[in-house]
Structures are given as C-alpha cells and as structure tokens.
Design a protein around this motif. Structure first.
Motif, PDB file in Angstrom:
ATOM      1  N   VAL A 200     -37.211 -12.318 -14.948  1.00  0.00           N
ATOM      2  CA  VAL A 200     -35.848 -11.951 -15.160  1.00  0.00           C
ATOM      3  C   VAL A 200     -35.588 -11.642 -16.525  1.00  0.00           C
ATOM      4  O   VAL A 200     -35.640 -12.187 -17.523  1.00  0.00           O
ATOM      5  N   SER A 201     -34.398 -10.525 -16.425  1.00  0.00           N
ATOM      6  CA  SER A 201     -33.855 -10.375 -17.705  1.00  0.00           C
ATOM      7  C   SER A 201     -32.476 -11.101 -18.031  1.00  0.00           C
ATOM      8  O   SER A 201     -31.571 -11.127 -16.746  1.00  0.00           O
ATOM      9  N   LEU A 202     -32.360 -11.862 -18.940  1.00  0.00           N
ATOM     10  CA  LEU A 202     -31.072 -12.837 -19.106  1.00  0.00           C
ATOM     11  C   LEU A 202     -30.482 -12.228 -20.290  1.00  0.00           C
ATOM     12  O   LEU A 202     -31.128 -12.148 -21.436  1.00  0.00           O
ATOM     13  N   ILE A 203     -29.093 -11.837 -20.246  1.00  0.00           N
ATOM     14  CA  ILE A 203     -28.375 -11.508 -21.360  1.00  0.00           C
ATOM     15  C   ILE A 203     -27.191 -12.583 -21.579  1.00  0.00           C
ATOM     16  O   ILE A 203     -26.394 -12.659 -20.385  1.00  0.00           O
ATOM     17  N   GLU A 204     -27.080 -13.079 -22.789  1.00  0.00           N
ATOM     18  CA  GLU A 204     -26.098 -14.183 -22.999  1.00  0.00           C
ATOM     19  C   GLU A 204     -25.111 -13.558 -23.849  1.00  0.00           C
ATOM     20  O   GLU A 204     -25.256 -12.626 -24.708  1.00  0.00           O
ATOM     21  N   TYR A 205     -23.706 -13.917 -23.343  1.00  0.00           N
ATOM     22  CA  TYR A 205     -22.433 -13.378 -24.360  1.00  0.00           C
ATOM     23  C   TYR A 205     -21.896 -14.494 -25.015  1.00  0.00           C
ATOM     24  O   TYR A 205     -21.415 -15.582 -24.507  1.00  0.00           O
ATOM     25  N   ASP A 206     -21.863 -14.483 -26.296  1.00  0.00           N
ATOM     26  CA  ASP A 206     -21.116 -15.194 -27.172  1.00  0.00           C
ATOM     27  C   ASP A 206     -19.407 -15.300 -26.823  1.00  0.00           C
ATOM     28  O   ASP A 206     -18.846 -14.265 -26.425  1.00  0.00           O
ATOM     29  N   ASP A 207     -18.822 -16.195 -27.155  1.00  0.00           N
ATOM     30  CA  ASP A 207     -17.493 -16.714 -27.032  1.00  0.00           C
ATOM     31  C   ASP A 207     -16.781 -16.061 -25.342  1.00  0.00           C
ATOM     32  O   ASP A 207     -16.044 -15.399 -25.451  1.00  0.00           O
ATOM     33  N   SER A 208     -17.579 -16.311 -24.470  1.00  0.00           N
ATOM     34  CA  SER A 208     -17.533 -15.671 -23.120  1.00  0.00           C
ATOM     35  C   SER A 208     -17.741 -16.914 -22.264  1.00  0.00           C
ATOM     36  O   SER A 208     -18.619 -17.759 -22.284  1.00  0.00           O
ATOM     37  N   GLY A 209     -16.679 -17.069 -21.120  1.00  0.00           N
ATOM     38  CA  GLY A 209     -16.783 -18.137 -20.121  1.00  0.00           C
ATOM     39  C   GLY A 209     -17.372 -17.601 -18.844  1.00  0.00           C
ATOM     40  O   GLY A 209     -18.441 -16.759 -18.885  1.00  0.00           O
ATOM     41  N   HIS A 210     -16.881 -18.070 -17.762  1.00  0.00           N
ATOM     42  CA  HIS A 210     -17.425 -18.012 -16.544  1.00  0.00           C
ATOM     43  C   HIS A 210     -17.366 -16.485 -15.855  1.00  0.00           C
ATOM     44  O   HIS A 210     -17.992 -16.094 -15.237  1.00  0.00           O
ATOM     45  N   ASP A 211     -15.971 -15.919 -16.140  1.00  0.00           N
ATOM     46  CA  ASP A 211     -15.741 -14.661 -15.464  1.00  0.00           C
ATOM     47  C   ASP A 211     -16.070 -13.416 -16.436  1.00  0.00           C
ATOM     48  O   ASP A 211     -14.775 -13.007 -16.830  1.00  0.00           O
ATOM     49  N   LEU A 212     -16.934 -13.085 -16.305  1.00  0.00           N
ATOM     50  CA  LEU A 212     -17.465 -12.179 -17.848  1.00  0.00           C
ATOM     51  C   LEU A 212     -16.679 -10.721 -17.502  1.00  0.00           C
ATOM     52  O   LEU A 212     -16.497 -10.250 -18.437  1.00  0.00           O
ATOM     53  N   LEU A 213     -16.548 -10.341 -16.336  1.00  0.00           N
ATOM     54  CA  LEU A 213     -16.039  -9.010 -16.166  1.00  0.00           C
ATOM     55  C   LEU A 213     -14.438  -9.018 -16.249  1.00  0.00           C
ATOM     56  O   LEU A 213     -13.930  -7.929 -16.157  1.00  0.00           O
TER      57      LEU A 213
END
Length: 233
Positions: A200-213
């Motif tokens: 599985v490819s996992l991309i994590e985002y700094d300064d981001s919460g639950h509702d990424l879009l």
C-alpha cells in the motif's frame, strides 16, 4: 437529478460525465458530507480523463434516511453496490477505481470483506462477525485500484494474526492518504495497517486533519490522487 431505489429507500448520486474517459471512479463520502461537496475534486478527476460518480450516503444530501443513523456496514455496502452496478452498466468497458473517505473508506473496505476491527482488543468476536461483512461483496479483480482517505481505526484490524475477514490481495493497487493532524482518525492506525499491507502507498500530509479534500492542502492531495490513479491505470 439521478436516483436509484436501494434496499432502504431512494438514493441520490452524481455523475460528472467525461468524454474519452479512460476509467471510472466511484466515490463514497464520509458521514456529514454529500456529493455536492465534491464538485471541485470531481472536476480535477474528470480533467485527468477519469469519470467520477459519487453516492449520497443514506440520510445525507438528497438520499432518503436518517442522517444520525446512516446504517450498518452491511447496509452501506449494499447501497454502494447498487451504484457500482449502475456504473458498470453505463461504462461496461471502463476500468473501475474505488475511493472512500472516512465512513466511505470503511464501506470501501467492507465491500472487500476487509473492514475488520483489531480483534486483539475486541471483547466479543461474535459482534465483529455480526456487524462486519467478512466475505467480499465485490471481487478485488473488478477493481483497477483503491483510494482510502482518513480511514478510521475501527476498520483497520485486517492483517493481524488470525483476524477474521478476507485478506486484501497484493495484486490490488491501494493508496492511503492521511493528515498527520487528524484527530478524528489518528494516523498511527493507518501507519500500522500499511506495515501489514506493505504494498500500500501511504502519503502523509503535514498541517492537515481529517477532511483532506477540503483543507488548505487540497490541491496537493487532489494532484497526488489523480497522478496515482493515472499511474495504476
């Protein structure tokens, strides 16, 4: 407006037709959201040559039902299957991508018999078996890829030793996107899950919460998802 008669009532969905499409995407939103929240994302997906479809969860948007009680996982899976069959009928030759956010991600895994709590901490395994579909309602071979956004811990027990349910196949491309500041679905659970599913490819985002879009980094998230889908296609 398009509707279908589902097992529990009249369900609303949206379709953003794409000329010369190379695939179709079925999107299942999270609780408290509906398809009208995804026009911006759908426009980007359509620009990439992928035709998006999305479902209003029972009790949300224009779908019938109680918004406080969207249904059991088995019922949510049955609703999603109805939309998937509509897509297959309309676009029979298009590769199918499936994406879920939050509750929609739980439903997405539930379609594959893989939305299983961590049974190492489950007090009653019979409750797990009663509430979670353990066999696929949708064969993984029917999918070109799977995208999971903000998936909650309660669906991420698959792959633990002797866990019930159906293992996800290594041949199914999967992308997980998750905010590092997600308080509704803390990221540690999906990190652990991806170590058990190391393809599985996992991309994590700094300064981001639950509702990424719908957060400040939505453009980056949208671009990453579109590029990944085009790659697996």
């Amino acid at each position: 407006m398009p509707f279908f008669d589902g097992p529990r009532g009249r369900m609303h969905y949206r379709r953003w037709p794409a000329e010369n499409h190379r695939a179709a995407l079925v999107l299942l939103p999270g609780i408290g959201q509906h398809t009208g929240h995804y026009h911006r994302f759908a426009t980007a997906v359509r620009s990439a040559g992928i035709e998006p479809w999305a479902l209003d969860t029972a009790g949300h948007g224009l779908s019938e039902g109680d918004p406080a009680h969207p249904g059991t996982l088995a019922e949510l899976v049955a609703d999603a299957l109805c939309l998937i069959e509509l897509v297959r009928t309309a676009l029979p030759d298009a590769p199918l991508l499936l994406m879920g956010h939050s509750l929609g991600a739980v439903t997405t895994l539930g379609l594959l018999g893989a939305a299983i709590p961590d049974t190492r901490s489950a007090a009653d395994l019979s409750a797990v078996e009663a509430n979670c579909p353990l066999t696929p309602s949708l064969e993984p071979t029917a999918l070109a890829g799977l995208v999971l956004s903000g998936v909650p811990r309660r669906a991420l027990g698959a792959g633990t030793p002797d866990a019930p349910g159906t293992p996800l196949p290594h041949t199914l491309p999967i992308l997980a996107v998750h905010g590092r500041e997600d308080r509704r679905a803390p990221i540690d659970a999906v990190r652990d899950w991806t170590t058990r599913h190391n393809w599985v490819s996992l991309i994590e985002y700094d300064d981001s919460g639950h509702d990424l879009l719908h957060e400040p980094h939505y453009r980056t998230v949208t671009t990453d998802i579109c590029e990944w889908m085009l790659k697996v296609l």
